[in-house]
Design a protein around this motif. Structure first.
Motif, PDB file in Angstrom:
ATOM      1  N   SER A   5       0.826  -1.203   0.000  1.00 24.60           N
ATOM      2  CA  SER A   5       0.000   0.000   0.000  1.00 24.60           C
ATOM      3  C   SER A   5       0.864   1.258   0.000  1.00 24.60           C
ATOM      4  O   SER A   5       0.582   2.217  -0.726  1.00 24.60           O
ATOM      5  N   SER A   6       1.916   1.235   0.794  1.00 23.90           N
ATOM      6  CA  SER A   6       2.827   2.377   0.859  1.00 23.90           C
ATOM      7  C   SER A   6       3.515   2.598  -0.484  1.00 23.90           C
ATOM      8  O   SER A   6       3.650   3.739  -0.942  1.00 23.90           O
ATOM      9  N   ALA A   7       3.943   1.513  -1.119  1.00 22.19           N
ATOM     10  CA  ALA A   7       4.595   1.629  -2.431  1.00 22.19           C
ATOM     11  C   ALA A   7       3.616   2.167  -3.477  1.00 22.19           C
ATOM     12  O   ALA A   7       3.988   2.989  -4.320  1.00 22.19           O
ATOM     13  N   ALA A   8       2.379   1.719  -3.419  1.00 21.74           N
ATOM     14  CA  ALA A   8       1.371   2.206  -4.365  1.00 21.74           C
ATOM     15  C   ALA A   8       1.099   3.693  -4.156  1.00 21.74           C
ATOM     16  O   ALA A   8       0.977   4.450  -5.124  1.00 21.74           O
ATOM     17  N   ASP A   9       1.028   4.110  -2.893  1.00 24.95           N
ATOM     18  CA  ASP A   9       0.820   5.531  -2.597  1.00 24.95           C
ATOM     19  C   ASP A   9       1.979   6.374  -3.112  1.00 24.95           C
ATOM     20  O   ASP A   9       1.771   7.449  -3.680  1.00 24.95           O
ATOM     21  N   GLY A  39       4.038   5.606  -5.579  1.00 23.13           N
ATOM     22  CA  GLY A  39       3.967   5.622  -7.040  1.00 23.13           C
ATOM     23  C   GLY A  39       2.926   6.601  -7.548  1.00 23.13           C
ATOM     24  O   GLY A  39       3.159   7.343  -8.506  1.00 23.13           O
ATOM     25  N   ALA A  40       1.767   6.619  -6.911  1.00 23.71           N
ATOM     26  CA  ALA A  40       0.711   7.548  -7.318  1.00 23.71           C
ATOM     27  C   ALA A  40       1.141   8.989  -7.088  1.00 23.71           C
ATOM     28  O   ALA A  40       0.883   9.861  -7.928  1.00 23.71           O
ATOM     29  N   ARG A  41       1.822   9.247  -5.962  1.00 23.13           N
ATOM     30  CA  ARG A  41       2.287  10.605  -5.678  1.00 23.13           C
ATOM     31  C   ARG A  41       3.293  11.054  -6.735  1.00 23.13           C
ATOM     32  O   ARG A  41       3.214  12.172  -7.250  1.00 23.13           O
ATOM     33  N   ARG A  42       4.213  10.166  -7.100  1.00 26.15           N
ATOM     34  CA  ARG A  42       5.222  10.528  -8.103  1.00 26.15           C
ATOM     35  C   ARG A  42       4.593  10.733  -9.476  1.00 26.15           C
ATOM     36  O   ARG A  42       4.996  11.629 -10.216  1.00 26.15           O
ATOM     37  N   LEU A  43       3.604   9.911  -9.813  1.00 27.97           N
ATOM     38  CA  LEU A  43       2.924  10.060 -11.100  1.00 27.97           C
ATOM     39  C   LEU A  43       2.190  11.394 -11.169  1.00 27.97           C
ATOM     40  O   LEU A  43       2.257  12.096 -12.179  1.00 27.97           O
ATOM     41  N   LYS A  44       1.505  11.761 -10.085  1.00 21.57           N
ATOM     42  CA  LYS A  44       0.808  13.047 -10.057  1.00 21.57           C
ATOM     43  C   LYS A  44       1.789  14.211 -10.167  1.00 21.57           C
ATOM     44  O   LYS A  44       1.528  15.189 -10.867  1.00 21.57           O
ATOM     45  N   ASP A  45       2.928  14.095  -9.492  1.00 26.88           N
ATOM     46  CA  ASP A  45       3.945  15.149  -9.542  1.00 26.88           C
ATOM     47  C   ASP A  45       4.492  15.286 -10.959  1.00 26.88           C
ATOM     48  O   ASP A  45       4.665  16.394 -11.467  1.00 26.88           O
ATOM     49  N   THR A  46       4.758  14.153 -11.602  1.00 25.44           N
ATOM     50  CA  THR A  46       5.268  14.174 -12.973  1.00 25.44           C
ATOM     51  C   THR A  46       4.236  14.773 -13.930  1.00 25.44           C
ATOM     52  O   THR A  46       4.580  15.564 -14.816  1.00 25.44           O
ATOM     53  N   ALA A  47       2.977  14.413 -13.747  1.00 21.27           N
ATOM     54  CA  ALA A  47       1.916  14.961 -14.598  1.00 21.27           C
ATOM     55  C   ALA A  47       1.794  16.469 -14.404  1.00 21.27           C
ATOM     56  O   ALA A  47       1.604  17.212 -15.370  1.00 21.27           O
TER      57      ALA A  47
END
Length: 102
Positions: A40-44, A46-54
């Motif tokens: 769950s922590s890894a998924a969170d 990853g989602a945070r990094r994807l949003k930052d990149t977007a």
């Protein structure tokens, strides 16, 4: 006499097996919860990094569009100020491109 202790020993063995089973189950549940928390922590993350990149990509796109609009406006202004020079430049570019294509 040896046979008279057999039921007691069997009960004791069954109790020990049951206790060890409960302990193993508790440890397994704990390990599963820890693994679930890690996933769950890894998924969170990853989602945070994807949003930052977007977000950064969106800012870069906006800046590129602003720059393109400014350059287009500058080119239009130059053409309006000197239409004959712009036509001669376009003719020259067309001639050069035509020589390379043919």
């Amino acid at each position: 006499m040896a046979n008279s202790n057999f039921p007691e020993k069997a009960d004791e063995l069954a109790d020990n097996i049951s206790q060890k089973g409960h302990e193993a189950g508790a440890k397994t549940r704990s390990a599963g919860a820890q693994a679930g928390d890690s996933v769950s922590s890894a998924a969170d993350e990853g989602a945070r990094r994807l949003k930052d990149t977007a977000r950064r990509g969106g800012h870069a796109y906006d800046e590129a569009m602003d720059d393109l609009s400014a350059r287009r406006a500058s080119l239009e202004e130059t053409i309006r100020q000197n239409p004959l020079g712009a036509a001669a430049g376009a003719l020259l570019v067309g001639f050069v491109l035509g020589r390379f294509v043919l």
